[in-house]
Scaffold this motif. Structure first.
Motif: not given
Length: 187
Positions: A82, A96, A162, A165-166
């Motif tokens: 991320l 993000r 986002a 990928d967090a």
């Protein structure tokens, strides 16, 4: 020297460094002058936090903090994916920022209980500083989510992109089990 402590500190530093560099790319391009200054300041904080983590590693390994931060091959960095994602638009960057700082709010609280005195002391210091990053992110999330429909739609897309990928922020780091057993990572 505990390899698991070095791995933990390096991964934490790498997250901060890489995200700090991504944030710094907004300097001169943020949507408002005040945000230009604020985001630049947050970027500077994140890079400073990375330097602090790398300083502890350097003390343990007799390495140079600058080499740890900037002298490794690209595939030697241990950051969450991320952190490295391109900024795209402001909505994605904001999402993000918010997701990262939500996760980063948990880290120092846990690390204050670390068996490593230097890491515990640094976590206490970072917790105070990171609190402002989270307040900033929360403020922007409220601002955009209560604003015009176009901004809300972009924010929803930014969070969706986002969020994928967090989870990487919570993936186990190399030697994490050992770091937990040794007390460097209390939870």
């Amino acid at each position: 020297v505990s390899e698991s402590l070095v791995s933990l500190l390096t991964a934490l530093g790498d997250d901060e460094l890489v995200l700090g560099h991504r944030h710094s790319e907004w300097t001169g391009h943020a949507p408002h002058i005040e945000e230009d200054v604020a985001f630049s300041s947050i970027a500077q904080d994140e890079i400073g936090h990375a330097a602090a983590y790398y300083s502890i590693v350097a003390k343990l390994t007799d390495d140079d903090p600058d080499h740890l931060g900037l002298g490794r091959a690209a595939d030697d960095y241990l950051h969450a994916v991320l952190c490295e994602r391109r900024n795209r638009d402001w909505a994605y960057t904001l999402a993000r920022h918010w997701l990262y700082d939500r996760a980063d709010d948990i880290r120092p609280e846990v690390l204050e209980q670390s068996a490593d005195d230097d890491l515990a002391a640094l976590a206490t210091k970072l917790r105070r500083e990171e609190r402002y990053h989270l307040l900033h992110a929360d403020s922007w999330m409220r601002r955009v989510s209560l604003g015009p429909i176009e901004g809300r739609a972009r924010l929803i897309q930014g969070v969706t992109d986002a969020f994928a990928d967090a989870a990487g922020l919570f993936e186990p780091i190399e030697l994490e089990d050992e770091a937990v057993k040794e007390g460097w990572l209390p939870a």
